[in-house]
Write a protein that holds these residues in place. Structure first.
Motif, PDB file in Angstrom:
ATOM      1  N   ASN A  33       0.877  -1.188   0.174  1.00 12.61           N
ATOM      2  CA  ASN A  33      -0.130   0.299   0.025  1.00 12.61           C
ATOM      3  C   ASN A  33       0.856   1.339   0.036  1.00 12.61           C
ATOM      4  O   ASN A  33       1.736   1.475   1.121  1.00 12.61           O
TER       5      ASN A  33
ATOM      6  N   THR B 155      -3.173  11.348   1.319  1.00  7.75           N
ATOM      7  CA  THR B 155      -4.291  10.297   1.058  1.00  7.75           C
ATOM      8  C   THR B 155      -3.845   8.938   0.455  1.00  7.75           C
ATOM      9  O   THR B 155      -2.883   8.918  -0.351  1.00  7.75           O
ATOM     10  N   PHE B 156      -4.332   7.949   1.063  1.00  6.93           N
ATOM     11  CA  PHE B 156      -3.826   6.859   0.633  1.00  6.93           C
ATOM     12  C   PHE B 156      -5.017   5.746   0.778  1.00  6.93           C
ATOM     13  O   PHE B 156      -6.209   6.239   1.468  1.00  6.93           O
ATOM     14  N   VAL B 157      -5.060   4.405   0.496  1.00  4.39           N
ATOM     15  CA  VAL B 157      -5.792   3.438   0.286  1.00  4.39           C
ATOM     16  C   VAL B 157      -5.692   2.130   1.260  1.00  4.39           C
ATOM     17  O   VAL B 157      -4.529   1.805   0.800  1.00  4.39           O
TER      18      VAL B 157
ATOM     19  N   ILE C 176     -10.119   1.523   2.091  1.00  2.00           N
ATOM     20  CA  ILE C 176     -10.946   2.572   1.823  1.00  2.00           C
ATOM     21  C   ILE C 176      -9.886   3.679   1.744  1.00  2.00           C
ATOM     22  O   ILE C 176      -9.168   3.850   2.259  1.00  2.00           O
ATOM     23  N   ASN C 177     -10.449   4.751   0.787  1.00  2.00           N
ATOM     24  CA  ASN C 177      -9.771   6.153   0.776  1.00  2.00           C
ATOM     25  C   ASN C 177      -9.692   6.885   1.886  1.00  2.00           C
ATOM     26  O   ASN C 177     -10.719   7.078   2.747  1.00  2.00           O
ATOM     27  N   THR C 178      -8.631   7.014   2.449  1.00  2.00           N
ATOM     28  CA  THR C 178      -8.096   7.860   3.554  1.00  2.00           C
ATOM     29  C   THR C 178      -7.479   8.995   3.709  1.00  2.00           C
ATOM     30  O   THR C 178      -6.409   8.775   2.801  1.00  2.00           O
TER      31      THR C 178
ATOM     32  N   ASP D  88      -6.435  10.792  10.784  1.00  2.00           N
ATOM     33  CA  ASP D  88      -6.806   9.743   9.735  1.00  2.00           C
ATOM     34  C   ASP D  88      -8.362   9.508   9.701  1.00  2.00           C
ATOM     35  O   ASP D  88      -8.946   9.128  10.536  1.00  2.00           O
TER      36      ASP D  88
ATOM     37  N   ASN E 246     -11.939   8.805   6.974  1.00  2.00           N
ATOM     38  CA  ASN E 246     -12.564   8.414   5.759  1.00  2.00           C
ATOM     39  C   ASN E 246     -14.311   8.368   6.006  1.00  2.00           C
ATOM     40  O   ASN E 246     -14.676   8.917   7.044  1.00  2.00           O
TER      41      ASN E 246
END
Length: 225
Positions: free
Chosen positions: A122, A150-152, A155-157, A194, A196
């Motif tokens: 990831n 922004t990372f996955v 789920i997009n977080t 963090d 989402n």
């Protein structure tokens, strides 16, 4: 508050540290990681361990630390040799633990910046990287910086927060391996959120790192979160 403590191994001190004059200032020459450097650490029992006082001419006695004999090794490599180089185009060094995890940094004569990481494939690049120190960094110096990513991870977080680095103390550090005089302690505080669609998680992390101006990596790292 949970804590994690890392003790730099004597093997690292002998094998990959550069020998230079001791100093209470961090510079690229005495702490800037390069491809080929090794980071070898031992964990230690943190029961009853606190980081000790800040200020000038302190003595921190950790001679009674119970050190785990298991050696952990990370390798500093050229970013171009990693599978994720394109996500970190300005990186000058990547830290690998031998699996699929990497940390990417931009380190030069003026600054030490955390660009992001890869955790179990990831990719987490910081859109606003974490500037850890500006060189030279001496006792009582402080630096604050915003961080964002922004990372996955399923789920997009979105991560947003701040990082503050302070050279809050200097003095003598006593470890099971011996005493180190004129060490500089660096305190790093990270506060970020963090978030989402489903949750919002707040993190506060404090790290205390001791450098002696002779060894690139910290002699001791106490991290609490």
């Amino acid at each position: 508050m949970k804590s994690k403590l890392l003790l730099l191994s004597s093997a690292l001190l002998m094998l990959c540290a550069q020998s230079i004059a001791q100093s209470t200032s961090l510079t690229f020459a005495n702490s800037g990681l390069l491809a080929g450097d090794l980071i070898k650490t031992h964990t230690a029992d943190t029961t009853g361990i606190v980081q000790g006082p800040s200020g000038a001419n302190q003595t921190w006695n950790f001679a009674a630390l119970v050190v785990n004999p298991t050696l952990n090794t990370q390798t500093c490599v050229a970013p171009s040799t990693t599978p994720y180089a394109s996500s970190f185009p300005t990186a000058t060094v990547a830290i690998s633990n031998g699996s699929s995890n990497y940390e990417y940094y931009k380190i030069n004569t003026g600054e030490y910046i955390n660009l992001g990481m890869v955790v179990s494939a990831n990719v987490i690049p910081f859109s606003d990287p974490q500037k850890i120190v500006s060189y030279p960094f001496s006792y009582s110096n402080t630096l604050s910086d915003n961080i964002a990513a922004t990372f996955v991870l399923g789920i997009n977080t979105i991560r947003k927060g701040t990082s503050t680095t302070t050279a809050d103390a200097w003095g003598t550090l006593i470890l099971p391996s011996g005493s180190y005089t004129n060490t500089l302690r660096i305190k790093i505080i990270q506060d970020y959120v963090d978030s989402n669609l489903y949750y919002k998680a707040t993190t506060h992390q404090e790290s205390y790192l001791w450098f002696d101006g002779t060894h690139k990596n910290p002699l001791l790292n106490i991290t609490k979160s």
